[in-house]
Design a protein around this motif. Structure first.
Motif, short mmCIF file in Angstrom:
data_model
loop_
_atom_site.label_atom_id
_atom_site.label_comp_id
_atom_site.label_asym_id
_atom_site.label_seq_id
_atom_site.Cartn_x
_atom_site.Cartn_y
_atom_site.Cartn_z
N PRO A 59 20.28 5.18 79.47
CA PRO A 59 20.04 4.78 78.07
C PRO A 59 18.96 3.68 78.02
O PRO A 59 18.93 2.78 78.86
CB PRO A 59 21.38 4.24 77.60
CG PRO A 59 22.39 4.89 78.49
CD PRO A 59 21.70 5.05 79.83
N PHE A 60 18.08 3.78 77.03
CA PHE A 60 17.02 2.79 76.87
C PHE A 60 17.57 1.57 76.14
O PHE A 60 17.28 1.30 74.99
CB PHE A 60 15.84 3.41 76.10
CG PHE A 60 14.63 2.52 76.04
CD1 PHE A 60 13.99 2.11 77.20
CD2 PHE A 60 14.10 2.12 74.83
CE1 PHE A 60 12.86 1.30 77.16
CE2 PHE A 60 12.97 1.30 74.76
CZ PHE A 60 12.36 0.90 75.94
N VAL A 61 18.41 0.86 76.88
CA VAL A 61 19.04 -0.35 76.38
C VAL A 61 18.93 -1.38 77.50
O VAL A 61 19.38 -1.11 78.61
CB VAL A 61 20.53 -0.12 76.03
CG1 VAL A 61 21.18 -1.41 75.57
CG2 VAL A 61 20.66 0.96 74.97
N LYS A 86 11.57 1.16 65.96
CA LYS A 86 11.27 2.58 65.76
C LYS A 86 11.86 3.46 66.87
O LYS A 86 11.75 4.68 66.80
CB LYS A 86 9.76 2.79 65.68
CG LYS A 86 9.13 2.15 64.46
CD LYS A 86 7.64 2.40 64.45
CE LYS A 86 6.98 1.74 63.24
NZ LYS A 86 5.52 1.93 63.29
N ILE A 87 12.47 2.84 67.87
CA ILE A 87 13.12 3.61 68.94
C ILE A 87 14.48 4.08 68.42
O ILE A 87 15.32 3.25 68.06
CB ILE A 87 13.32 2.76 70.22
CG1 ILE A 87 11.98 2.23 70.74
CG2 ILE A 87 14.07 3.55 71.28
CD1 ILE A 87 11.09 3.22 71.42
N PRO A 88 14.73 5.38 68.36
CA PRO A 88 16.00 5.86 67.83
C PRO A 88 17.18 5.59 68.78
O PRO A 88 16.99 5.53 70.00
CB PRO A 88 15.79 7.36 67.65
CG PRO A 88 14.63 7.71 68.50
CD PRO A 88 13.82 6.47 68.69
N ASP A 89 18.37 5.41 68.21
CA ASP A 89 19.57 5.29 69.03
C ASP A 89 19.70 6.58 69.84
O ASP A 89 19.47 7.67 69.31
CB ASP A 89 20.82 5.12 68.16
CG ASP A 89 20.87 3.75 67.49
OD1 ASP A 89 20.19 2.82 67.98
OD2 ASP A 89 21.56 3.62 66.46
N ASN A 128 7.40 12.66 88.49
CA ASN A 128 8.17 11.42 88.51
C ASN A 128 7.61 10.33 87.61
O ASN A 128 7.95 9.15 87.75
CB ASN A 128 8.34 10.91 89.95
CG ASN A 128 9.43 11.68 90.67
OD1 ASN A 128 10.46 12.00 90.09
ND2 ASN A 128 9.21 11.99 91.93
N ILE A 129 6.77 10.71 86.65
CA ILE A 129 6.29 9.72 85.68
C ILE A 129 7.47 9.35 84.78
O ILE A 129 8.10 10.21 84.17
CB ILE A 129 5.14 10.28 84.84
CG1 ILE A 129 3.89 10.43 85.72
CG2 ILE A 129 4.85 9.39 83.63
CD1 ILE A 129 2.73 11.08 85.02
N PRO A 130 7.79 8.05 84.68
CA PRO A 130 8.90 7.65 83.81
C PRO A 130 8.50 7.72 82.34
O PRO A 130 7.38 7.37 81.98
CB PRO A 130 9.19 6.21 84.24
CG PRO A 130 7.98 5.74 84.95
CD PRO A 130 7.22 6.94 85.42
N VAL A 131 9.45 8.18 81.53
CA VAL A 131 9.22 8.27 80.10
C VAL A 131 10.42 7.71 79.35
O VAL A 131 11.54 7.70 79.87
CB VAL A 131 8.95 9.72 79.64
CG1 VAL A 131 7.71 10.30 80.30
CG2 VAL A 131 10.15 10.62 79.88
N VAL A 132 10.18 7.25 78.14
CA VAL A 132 11.25 6.95 77.20
C VAL A 132 11.25 8.14 76.25
O VAL A 132 10.22 8.46 75.64
CB VAL A 132 11.01 5.63 76.44
CG1 VAL A 132 12.10 5.40 75.41
CG2 VAL A 132 10.92 4.46 77.43
N ALA A 133 12.39 8.81 76.17
CA ALA A 133 12.45 10.05 75.39
C ALA A 133 13.66 10.07 74.47
O ALA A 133 14.68 9.45 74.75
CB ALA A 133 12.49 11.24 76.34
#
Length: 168
Positions: A59-61, A86-89, A128-133
């Protein structure tokens, strides 16, 4: 081969297979001992150690993440800036997947794979490029670019930055 520590056990048959790439189409690769591959891309030869794809998802937390052999830090420093409101839950940090889409900052939308091709990212680095999705929508391609969806604008109240470093 010596620079990446793979000269041992490399024989003339391996060198000949590398030399044969000059007459092959882009995307062709040969496998060498010690998990080394050589790939022809855009007329160049790329020597690299084959890495397993990181399938983890976090999780992007928080402020620090590890994925795809990279360390991602969120804070007040870093090359890419975005609007955290603007990053959604439910957004996660992971590596790219089939079907991912990306709407680049001030640009059009396309598959993330096509975007990586357009910017000249070598094929062996893409998995292996990291992304926030969020689902199949790429919000941040860590170390590369942000999506228009999370861009800082006149309504932005808080600005965060993201920094990406390759882990050794």
């Amino acid at each position: 081969l010596e620079l990446i520590g793979a000269r041992v056990d490399c024989e003339s048959v391996h060198i000949e297979s590398v030399k044969s790439l000059k007459d092959k189409k882009n995307g062709t690769r040969v496998c060498l001992p010690h998990n080394v591959e050589v790939e022809k891309s855009k007329g160049k030869l790329w020597f690299y150690r084959k890495e397993e794809k990181d399938m983890s998802e976090t999780p992007f937390v928080g402020e620090s993440f590890y994925v795809g052999g990279y360390e991602i830090k969120v804070g007040d420093t870093g090359r890419l800036k975005y609007d955290p409101d603007k990053i959604p839950d439910g957004a996660v940090v992971r590596t790219r997947r089939e079907g991912d889409r990306f709407k680049r900052f001030r640009g059009g939308e396309k598959s993330f794979g096509d975007y990586l091709t357009d910017i000249g990212c070598p094929p062996h680095k893409r998995d292996n490029i990291p992304v926030v999705a969020f689902g199949s929508e790429i919000l941040i391609a860590a170390g590369i670019e942000i999506s228009d969806r999370v861009a800082v604008d006149e309504s932005t109240k808080t600005i965060k930055r993201i920094d990406t470093k390759r882990r050794v």
